[in-house]
Every structure is written in C-alpha cells, then in structure tokens.
Design a protein around this motif. Structure first.
Motif, PDB file in Angstrom:
ATOM      1  N   ARG A 185      35.478  39.114  51.580  1.00 47.11           N
ATOM      2  CA  ARG A 185      34.697  40.361  51.609  1.00 47.11           C
ATOM      3  C   ARG A 185      34.211  40.742  50.210  1.00 47.11           C
ATOM      4  O   ARG A 185      33.067  41.152  50.026  1.00 47.11           O
ATOM      5  CB  ARG A 185      35.530  41.494  52.206  1.00 47.11           C
ATOM      6  N   VAL A 186      35.083  40.581  49.224  1.00 48.61           N
ATOM      7  CA  VAL A 186      34.696  40.935  47.855  1.00 48.61           C
ATOM      8  C   VAL A 186      33.668  39.941  47.313  1.00 48.61           C
ATOM      9  O   VAL A 186      32.686  40.339  46.670  1.00 48.61           O
ATOM     10  CB  VAL A 186      35.939  40.985  46.939  1.00 48.61           C
ATOM     11  N   PHE A 187      33.876  38.657  47.558  1.00 44.77           N
ATOM     12  CA  PHE A 187      32.900  37.665  47.099  1.00 44.77           C
ATOM     13  C   PHE A 187      31.514  37.962  47.672  1.00 44.77           C
ATOM     14  O   PHE A 187      30.509  37.857  46.962  1.00 44.77           O
ATOM     15  CB  PHE A 187      33.334  36.249  47.501  1.00 44.77           C
ATOM     16  N   GLU A 188      31.469  38.335  48.931  1.00 47.67           N
ATOM     17  CA  GLU A 188      30.179  38.650  49.550  1.00 47.67           C
ATOM     18  C   GLU A 188      29.537  39.865  48.879  1.00 47.67           C
ATOM     19  O   GLU A 188      28.324  39.888  48.653  1.00 47.67           O
ATOM     20  CB  GLU A 188      30.369  38.888  51.043  1.00 47.67           C
ATOM     21  N   GLU A 189      30.360  40.859  48.545  1.00 48.52           N
ATOM     22  CA  GLU A 189      29.850  42.030  47.826  1.00 48.52           C
ATOM     23  C   GLU A 189      29.282  41.635  46.468  1.00 48.52           C
ATOM     24  O   GLU A 189      28.326  42.240  45.976  1.00 48.52           O
ATOM     25  CB  GLU A 189      30.960  43.061  47.632  1.00 48.52           C
ATOM     26  N   GLU A 190      29.875  40.622  45.851  1.00 51.06           N
ATOM     27  CA  GLU A 190      29.454  40.163  44.525  1.00 51.06           C
ATOM     28  C   GLU A 190      28.308  39.151  44.593  1.00 51.06           C
ATOM     29  O   GLU A 190      27.887  38.621  43.561  1.00 51.06           O
ATOM     30  CB  GLU A 190      30.651  39.537  43.794  1.00 51.06           C
TER      31      GLU A 190
ATOM     32  N   GLN B 241      45.432  41.624  38.170  1.00 55.26           N
ATOM     33  CA  GLN B 241      46.263  42.683  37.598  1.00 55.26           C
ATOM     34  C   GLN B 241      47.753  42.380  37.756  1.00 55.26           C
ATOM     35  O   GLN B 241      48.600  43.060  37.181  1.00 55.26           O
ATOM     36  CB  GLN B 241      45.946  44.011  38.280  1.00 55.26           C
ATOM     37  N   TYR B 242      48.071  41.391  38.572  1.00 60.54           N
ATOM     38  CA  TYR B 242      49.440  40.933  38.806  1.00 60.54           C
ATOM     39  C   TYR B 242      49.334  39.477  39.229  1.00 60.54           C
ATOM     40  O   TYR B 242      48.233  38.976  39.466  1.00 60.54           O
ATOM     41  CB  TYR B 242      50.107  41.787  39.902  1.00 60.54           C
ATOM     42  N   TRP B 243      50.452  38.764  39.303  1.00 54.65           N
ATOM     43  CA  TRP B 243      50.395  37.405  39.830  1.00 54.65           C
ATOM     44  C   TRP B 243      49.828  37.452  41.240  1.00 54.65           C
ATOM     45  O   TRP B 243      50.059  38.414  41.981  1.00 54.65           O
ATOM     46  CB  TRP B 243      51.777  36.770  39.805  1.00 54.65           C
ATOM     47  N   ASN B 244      49.119  36.401  41.618  1.00 53.62           N
ATOM     48  CA  ASN B 244      48.375  36.426  42.883  1.00 53.62           C
ATOM     49  C   ASN B 244      49.304  36.195  44.074  1.00 53.62           C
ATOM     50  O   ASN B 244      49.302  35.148  44.708  1.00 53.62           O
ATOM     51  CB  ASN B 244      47.277  35.354  42.850  1.00 53.62           C
TER      52      ASN B 244
ATOM     53  N   GLU C  31      49.421  46.672  47.282  1.00 60.09           N
ATOM     54  CA  GLU C  31      49.277  46.106  45.939  1.00 60.09           C
ATOM     55  C   GLU C  31      48.833  44.652  45.993  1.00 60.09           C
ATOM     56  O   GLU C  31      47.978  44.217  45.220  1.00 60.09           O
ATOM     57  CB  GLU C  31      50.581  46.226  45.154  1.00 60.09           C
ATOM     58  N   GLY C  32      49.403  43.878  46.913  1.00 57.98           N
ATOM     59  CA  GLY C  32      49.026  42.481  47.030  1.00 57.98           C
ATOM     60  C   GLY C  32      47.562  42.316  47.395  1.00 57.98           C
ATOM     61  O   GLY C  32      46.859  41.475  46.817  1.00 57.98           O
ATOM     62  N   LEU C  33      47.086  43.112  48.335  1.00 55.13           N
ATOM     63  CA  LEU C  33      45.682  43.021  48.734  1.00 55.13           C
ATOM     64  C   LEU C  33      44.760  43.491  47.617  1.00 55.13           C
ATOM     65  O   LEU C  33      43.684  42.924  47.416  1.00 55.13           O
ATOM     66  CB  LEU C  33      45.444  43.837  50.010  1.00 55.13           C
ATOM     67  N   GLN C  34      45.191  44.504  46.883  1.00 53.07           N
ATOM     68  CA  GLN C  34      44.392  44.923  45.728  1.00 53.07           C
ATOM     69  C   GLN C  34      44.349  43.826  44.680  1.00 53.07           C
ATOM     70  O   GLN C  34      43.307  43.576  44.057  1.00 53.07           O
ATOM     71  CB  GLN C  34      44.966  46.206  45.124  1.00 53.07           C
ATOM     72  N   THR C  35      45.466  43.137  44.491  1.00 51.47           N
ATOM     73  CA  THR C  35      45.528  42.049  43.516  1.00 51.47           C
ATOM     74  C   THR C  35      44.514  40.957  43.840  1.00 51.47           C
ATOM     75  O   THR C  35      43.815  40.458  42.949  1.00 51.47           O
ATOM     76  CB  THR C  35      46.945  41.453  43.463  1.00 51.47           C
TER      77      THR C  35
ATOM     78  N   LEU D  40      41.197  39.817  41.852  1.00 52.05           N
ATOM     79  CA  LEU D  40      41.052  38.389  41.556  1.00 52.05           C
ATOM     80  C   LEU D  40      39.655  37.895  41.932  1.00 52.05           C
ATOM     81  O   LEU D  40      39.009  37.181  41.160  1.00 52.05           O
ATOM     82  CB  LEU D  40      42.116  37.593  42.307  1.00 52.05           C
ATOM     83  N   ALA D  41      39.183  38.268  43.104  1.00 48.92           N
ATOM     84  CA  ALA D  41      37.859  37.833  43.551  1.00 48.92           C
ATOM     85  C   ALA D  41      36.765  38.380  42.644  1.00 48.92           C
ATOM     86  O   ALA D  41      35.794  37.676  42.326  1.00 48.92           O
ATOM     87  CB  ALA D  41      37.621  38.258  44.999  1.00 48.92           C
ATOM     88  N   ARG D  42      36.915  39.625  42.206  1.00 52.17           N
ATOM     89  CA  ARG D  42      35.914  40.195  41.282  1.00 52.17           C
ATOM     90  C   ARG D  42      35.953  39.481  39.938  1.00 52.17           C
ATOM     91  O   ARG D  42      34.908  39.189  39.338  1.00 52.17           O
ATOM     92  CB  ARG D  42      36.164  41.692  41.095  1.00 52.17           C
ATOM     93  N   ASN D  43      37.158  39.198  39.456  1.00 54.04           N
ATOM     94  CA  ASN D  43      37.286  38.501  38.177  1.00 54.04           C
ATOM     95  C   ASN D  43      36.723  37.082  38.258  1.00 54.04           C
ATOM     96  O   ASN D  43      36.076  36.606  37.318  1.00 54.04           O
ATOM     97  CB  ASN D  43      38.754  38.461  37.745  1.00 54.04           C
TER      98      ASN D  43
END
Length: 205
Positions: A25-30, A146-149, A164-168, A172-175
């Motif tokens: 989902r994030v990759f598609e947004e990017e 922001q944390y280990w994946n 937290e895991g899903l936010q991580t 990661l996808a944005r980075n």
C-alpha cells in the motif's frame, strides 16, 4: 521504480502476508510498482554446490528460483518477508535465497534490500540479521526503519494488532522508495563508484 517482494510464508492469509500488504500500500502511494511472489508454498530444494549455474547462467533446478531471477534483475529493490521458524527464516526462503543470489549472474550492486521477520515472540532479530547477509555480500544497499523490521503475531491476522510493527514496515517502504529514487538520481548525475577486480583470499592454499 519497481520492487520485487518475496513472501516466504506457506499460509495464504498469514501474518507475513499482512505485513507485505502493508508495504505494498505504501509503495503504491509512493508511485513504486510492486510484484509479490509467494515462495513459501512451493517445493524448493537447496543448493547442492554443483557449479552448473556457472555454465548455464541459471540454476540447474528449473523452478521458482529461475522464474524470480529476471524479475530481481529488473527490480530496483528486493523485500524478503518470512515467518520465523526456530529463530531463522523458514527453510524454503533460505533455499530460494541461497540459489537465487549464487546462480543469478547479474550485478546486484546498489539495488535496495530489506528483510522482514514475522514471529509469535522470539527469533526475529536473528532472522533479520540472517536476511541482511544476502544483501550486504552483494553490494546492495540495506534500507532501515525506525526499529528492526519485525512484526509480531501468532494466530492468523493477529499481526494487525501490532501497531508498532506495522508502522515499522510502512516507514521501511517509504525509506526504500526514497533510497531507490535517490540512487537512480545519483547514477544519473554522479555515476557509480569505481570498482576493483575481486581479490579472492582463501585460508587454505
């Protein structure tokens, strides 16, 4: 930009898939194209060190590994997501990675890699380190977060509660998206670093 995602889970709707979907989902947004290949439900044997790939240019076992190789070559980034079995990526994932990285002859330098480990409780840090070794031996760039994946969950869908895991993995996808775009720009404007012929040093002569 394109990312290849390997899903090492044998479960169609397991927690590893939930983490992968969050990244997609994030990759598609990017504006990054994604392709997810499910490897966890396939019969994949390990490398037998036969050396046949040096002659054929691909693995002698013609299965999903040879299907993935051209997709990996085309991609700007690779995500490997796996459930954790005995503080390790599952055997299928390791078999795929061993054969893929060894038999695929193309240069993997400056592709962006990221490993994601999904577990009930423990073993994620060891698995995360295990996955990163494939990237760092191949001149790839490892994306951080922001944390280990790591994403946690036992029963199917339980990882949805790991905020937290899903936010991580979203971070990661944005980075990864940023890194892939930045590397492409750097190649265009600066060029790649100078390379040296590989020096092979063996402990026994």
């Amino acid at each position: 930009m394109k990312v290849l995602i390997l899903n090492g889970s044998p479960r169609m709707k397991g927690n590893t898939t939930l983490a992968v979907d969050e990244m997609v989902r994030v990759f598609e947004e990017e504006g990054v194209e994604t392709e997810v290949v499910r490897i966890g439900n396939q019969a994949v044997r390990g490398c037998i060190a036969c050396g046949g790939c040096a002659k054929k240019g691909k693995c002698v076992f013609d299965d999903v590994v040879n299907e993935i190789a051209p997709k990996f070559e085309e991609a700007d980034g690779l995500v490997v997501a796996t459930p954790v079995y005995y503080a390790s990526a599952n055997a299928t994932t390791i078999a795929v990675l061993d054969r893929l990285f060894y038999s695929a002859p193309f240069d993997k330098s400056f592709k962006v890699g990221a490993g994601v480990a999904v577990a009930r409780r423990g073993g994620t840090s060891a698995t995360f380190d295990e996955l990163n070794k494939y990237f760092t031996i191949s001149n790839m760039v490892v994306a951080g977060s922001q944390y280990w994946n790591n994403v946690f969950g036992r029963a199917e869908g339980e990882a949805a509660q790991d905020a937290e895991g899903l936010q991580t993995v979203r971070v990661l996808a944005r980075n990864m998206s940023f890194l892939m775009k930045s590397i492409a720009l750097g190649k265009e404007q600066i060029g790649l670093p100078k390379t040296e012929e590989h020096e092979w040093t063996h402990f026994i002569r």
